[in-house]
Design a protein around this motif. Structure first.
Motif, mmCIF file in Angstrom:
data_model
loop_
_atom_site.group_PDB
_atom_site.id
_atom_site.type_symbol
_atom_site.label_atom_id
_atom_site.label_comp_id
_atom_site.label_asym_id
_atom_site.label_seq_id
_atom_site.Cartn_x
_atom_site.Cartn_y
_atom_site.Cartn_z
ATOM 1 N N ALA A 191 0.824 -1.207 0.000
ATOM 2 C CA ALA A 191 0.000 0.000 0.000
ATOM 3 C C ALA A 191 0.854 1.251 0.000
ATOM 4 O O ALA A 191 0.495 2.265 -0.610
ATOM 5 C CB ALA A 191 -0.922 -0.005 1.227
ATOM 6 N N ALA A 192 1.980 1.187 0.681
ATOM 7 C CA ALA A 192 2.857 2.365 0.722
ATOM 8 C C ALA A 192 3.738 2.448 -0.517
ATOM 9 O O ALA A 192 3.916 3.510 -1.106
ATOM 10 C CB ALA A 192 3.727 2.328 1.979
ATOM 11 N N VAL A 193 4.314 1.320 -0.934
ATOM 12 C CA VAL A 193 5.229 1.289 -2.075
ATOM 13 C C VAL A 193 4.783 0.162 -2.996
ATOM 14 O O VAL A 193 5.114 -0.997 -2.782
ATOM 15 C CB VAL A 193 6.691 1.057 -1.616
ATOM 16 N N SER A 194 4.019 0.517 -4.025
ATOM 17 C CA SER A 194 3.543 -0.493 -4.956
ATOM 18 C C SER A 194 4.460 -0.656 -6.158
ATOM 19 O O SER A 194 4.190 -1.483 -7.022
ATOM 20 C CB SER A 194 2.133 -0.139 -5.444
ATOM 21 N N GLU A 195 5.526 0.139 -6.212
ATOM 22 C CA GLU A 195 6.496 -0.045 -7.289
ATOM 23 C C GLU A 195 7.139 -1.409 -7.093
ATOM 24 O O GLU A 195 7.685 -1.714 -6.028
ATOM 25 C CB GLU A 195 7.544 1.063 -7.231
ATOM 26 N N PRO A 196 7.117 -2.302 -8.114
ATOM 27 C CA PRO A 196 7.475 -3.711 -7.905
ATOM 28 C C PRO A 196 8.873 -3.921 -7.354
ATOM 29 O O PRO A 196 9.067 -4.721 -6.438
ATOM 30 C CB PRO A 196 7.335 -4.319 -9.307
ATOM 31 N N VAL A 197 9.883 -3.245 -7.906
ATOM 32 C CA VAL A 197 11.258 -3.511 -7.492
ATOM 33 C C VAL A 197 11.465 -3.163 -6.021
ATOM 34 O O VAL A 197 11.987 -3.967 -5.237
ATOM 35 C CB VAL A 197 12.243 -2.719 -8.381
ATOM 36 N N LEU A 198 11.044 -1.955 -5.634
ATOM 37 C CA LEU A 198 11.241 -1.537 -4.257
ATOM 38 C C LEU A 198 10.371 -2.344 -3.294
ATOM 39 O O LEU A 198 10.801 -2.669 -2.183
ATOM 40 C CB LEU A 198 10.951 -0.039 -4.120
ATOM 41 N N ALA A 199 9.135 -2.655 -3.706
ATOM 42 C CA ALA A 199 8.271 -3.450 -2.839
ATOM 43 C C ALA A 199 8.853 -4.833 -2.605
ATOM 44 O O ALA A 199 8.863 -5.351 -1.481
ATOM 45 C CB ALA A 199 6.872 -3.559 -3.454
ATOM 46 N N ASP A 237 2.927 2.114 -8.747
ATOM 47 C CA ASP A 237 3.526 1.320 -9.815
ATOM 48 C C ASP A 237 3.465 2.092 -11.146
ATOM 49 O O ASP A 237 2.480 2.754 -11.453
ATOM 50 C CB ASP A 237 2.781 -0.014 -9.941
ATOM 51 N N GLY A 238 4.535 1.988 -11.933
ATOM 52 C CA GLY A 238 4.570 2.638 -13.242
ATOM 53 C C GLY A 238 4.997 4.090 -13.198
ATOM 54 O O GLY A 238 5.047 4.742 -14.254
ATOM 55 N N LEU A 239 5.300 4.616 -12.009
ATOM 56 C CA LEU A 239 5.657 6.027 -11.904
ATOM 57 C C LEU A 239 7.105 6.278 -12.303
ATOM 58 O O LEU A 239 7.433 7.322 -12.855
ATOM 59 C CB LEU A 239 5.426 6.511 -10.471
ATOM 60 N N LEU A 240 7.975 5.300 -12.039
ATOM 61 C CA LEU A 240 9.399 5.505 -12.314
ATOM 62 C C LEU A 240 9.676 5.325 -13.803
ATOM 63 O O LEU A 240 9.233 4.357 -14.412
ATOM 64 C CB LEU A 240 10.243 4.510 -11.515
ATOM 65 N N PRO A 241 10.435 6.241 -14.420
ATOM 66 C CA PRO A 241 10.724 6.140 -15.860
ATOM 67 C C PRO A 241 11.812 5.114 -16.132
ATOM 68 O O PRO A 241 12.503 4.649 -15.229
ATOM 69 C CB PRO A 241 11.206 7.556 -16.208
ATOM 70 N N GLU A 242 11.968 4.762 -17.433
ATOM 71 C CA GLU A 242 13.004 3.819 -17.827
ATOM 72 C C GLU A 242 14.397 4.391 -17.606
ATOM 73 O O GLU A 242 15.372 3.645 -17.511
ATOM 74 C CB GLU A 242 12.837 3.420 -19.292
ATOM 75 N N SER A 243 14.521 5.708 -17.548
ATOM 76 C CA SER A 243 15.830 6.336 -17.349
ATOM 77 C C SER A 243 16.352 6.143 -15.929
ATOM 78 O O SER A 243 17.499 6.486 -15.653
ATOM 79 C CB SER A 243 15.753 7.833 -17.666
#
Length: 569
Positions: free
Chosen positions: A380-388, A415-421
């Motif tokens: 719920a706090a960090v849904s970005e896959p790598v960090l979660a 999730d999806g917020l971080l760019p490929e860069s």
């Protein structure tokens, strides 16, 4: 009986004999060759000159205006005669598209048809040719005159007579012979002097030996993937291969040969290693984007002494070692979880054997709900896959070390917020090393705790990623960082802990390297509850820049979190 094969004469002796013969032959044939070549060059120069004059006349606005008048010859003939006198061409003929002359050096030829080819010029092309006209054989250029719409309204031909070209070449022949005689005398003297000097510098080696040495040198220089750097006795760059330029971040356009190592802009520890008079063996040094293994070896001999430096890039290897350490940590955590799971399973089985089925179901359900609650809180706090995944996978390892690792309620990373860069490997390197250092620092303290905060902060007030950045903050309840060491903690080799088998003092240096690679900022300060607080700000857009300070509420915490390998201060 074996007949000894005589060793080839030295390069200096071979060159002297060869040059003595060649100078005599070359100088003897120099006059004839130059005469023939100069004639061809003179004709080429005449074509260029005629082409330039024809184009200049055709592009003249006054010529286009005169063509549009009822009697073009009245204005064009004086103009053509002036151009002939100023440019030293033999004729400038301006004519109609049908080839009727408006100008000519011989006024009797005005109004008559032009002798030569005009088809290509009528199609808009400028060309040159050798043609025999009213003035004899000449090298001429023909070009179109166009109006504002691109229509051909006239033609211009300029040329130089072939006879005059020959006269120019013949006039140079006498001077050419005198120069050839002087060249013969100077060549003989110069050959003797050069070969005497060459004999000393080549140590009597023949051409084959020198060629083989050069080939080996070039092959070794460019074939090795490692960086190779050679310094002279004053620690100036005498040689650097392509790998060395790449590893040291030196552009191929930069002229580094002859420059001192201290002027290359390298990190201070690396510069010190290169300037050291003592050999260095497998020393690890960090540049802005790479981890290098440096070896130096002083050399002696000849007129000067110097240093040979080899560089190996272990950036990927270091990253893989970090990932391997992470996997080992995960394995240990899974082993601990498996042990705990076995204990809980035995408890459930024993309750069932005792006829306490309801208590067994209640116990198992409570354990499942606790694990699911932990997962829900982190996701719920960090849904970005790598960090979660990083945070979830390392929870047990932190707990094993007696440290409570929590994720603040202010954390929000969709999730999806971080760019490929923004590479996932860099995120793992940054956050993993910071958490490892924090866990090490907090271990053994009162109410050992590490708090992780991850959120996005906007600088422009927009909802998209433009002008926004990622903030990663890790704080602990340890002893904190001495203000005098605020900058030193980020240097390779600095550590407040005893050295282990893998070395110390590399974790935060790798963090700063990854942050610099992502165009971000890294700061350290005192945490609110004591201890140290490290904060990383990374721009979400690909362009360079730093984030502005964002106002964040006081952080509250919930259970969760994890560690990652490689960190040490």
């Amino acid at each position: 009986m074996r007949i000894p094969v005589p060793r080839p004469r030295s390069l200096a002796a071979q060159l002297f004999a060869m040059q003595a013969v060649l100078i005599a032959v070359v100088v003897a044939g120099y006059a004839l060759f130059t005469y023939v070549s100069d004639r061809g060059q003179a004709e080429d120069a005449a074509r260029v000159q005629a082409r330039a004059v024809a184009r200049a006349v055709a592009d003249s606005p006054s010529v286009r205006e005169a063509i549009g008048t009822p009697k073009p010859t009245a204005e064009l003939q004086p103009y053509a005669l002036r151009v002939m006198a100023d440019t030293e061409v033999d004729f400038v003929t301006i004519m109609s598209p049908q080839g009727i002359r408006w100008t000519h050096p011989d006024q009797d030829q005005i109004g008559k048809h032009f002798l030569g080819n005009t088809e290509r010029a009528l199609k808009g092309e400028t060309f040159t040719e050798t043609y025999t006209g009213t003035l004899g054989s000449s090298v001429r250029a023909v070009t179109p005159v166009k109006d504002g719409s691109g229509k051909v309204i006239g033609l211009v031909s300029a040329g130089i007579q072939v006879e005059k070209i020959s006269e120019r070449v013949q006039g140079q022949l006498t001077a050419l012979l005198a120069v050839a005689g002087g060249a013969l005398a100077l060549g003989a003297i110069g050959t003797y002097v050069v070969n005497a000097r060459l004999r000393r510098h080549t140590h009597g080696m023949n051409a084959a030996e020198l060629s083989r040495m050069h080939d080996y040198h070039q092959a070794a220089l460019h074939a090795v993937r490692e960086g190779l750097l050679m310094l002279d006795g004053q620690y100036r760059v005498a040689l650097i291969n392509d790998g060395g330029r790449e590893l040291l971040g030196v552009s191929p356009q930069d002229r580094v040969i002859g420059r001192s190592v201290a002027d290359l802009g390298l990190p201070a520890p690396l510069t010190g290693a290169l300037l050291s008079s003592e050999p260095r063996h497998d020393e690890v040094h960090l540049t802005s984007s790479r981890v290098l293994v440096v070896n130096t070896s002083p050399v002696s001999g000849g007129e000067q002494r110097g240093t040979v430096v080899t560089l190996r890039d272990v950036t990927e290897l270091q990253s893989l070692m970090g990932e391997l350490d992470s996997e080992r940590g995960f394995t240990q955590a899974l082993r601990s979880q498996a042990h705990e799971a076995a204990n809980r399973l035995h408890t459930v089985v024993s309750l069932i054997e005792l006829g306490r089925a309801e208590q067994a179901v209640g116990f198992a359900t409570a354990e499942l709900e606790l694990a699911q609650a932990l997962t829900d809180q982190v996701v719920a706090a960090v849904s970005e896959p790598v960090l979660a995944a990083l945070l979830l996978g390392k929870t047990a390892q932190a707990n094993e070390r007696g440290v409570e690792l929590v994720v603040s309620e202010d954390s929000r990373l969709d999730d999806g917020l971080l760019p490929e860069s923004l590479p996932a490997r860099d995120l793992v390197t940054i956050l993993g090393n910071l958490i490892d250092n924090a866990v090490d620092a907090a271990q053994g303290s009162v109410r050992a705790r590490v708090t992780v905060t991850a959120y996005t902060a906007g600088t422009g007030g927009t909802a998209d990623t433009a002008g926004r950045g990622l903030v990663l903050r890790v704080s602990d309840t340890g002893a904190g960082v001495d203000p005098a060491h605020t900058e030193a903690v980020f240097r390779r080799g600095f550590s407040t802990k005893p050295a282990g088998p893998g070395g110390r003092g590399l974790g935060l240096a790798l963090v700063r390297q990854a942050v610099n690679r992502c165009k971000g900022t890294l700061t350290v300060a005192e945490a609110e509850g004591g201890g140290a607080e490290f904060e990383v700000r990374l721009p979400l857009e690909s362009g360079p820049g730093h984030l502005e300070d964002a106002t964040v509420p006081h952080s509250a915490t919930v259970p969760g979190g994890a560690t990652a390998p490689g960190g040490d201060v």
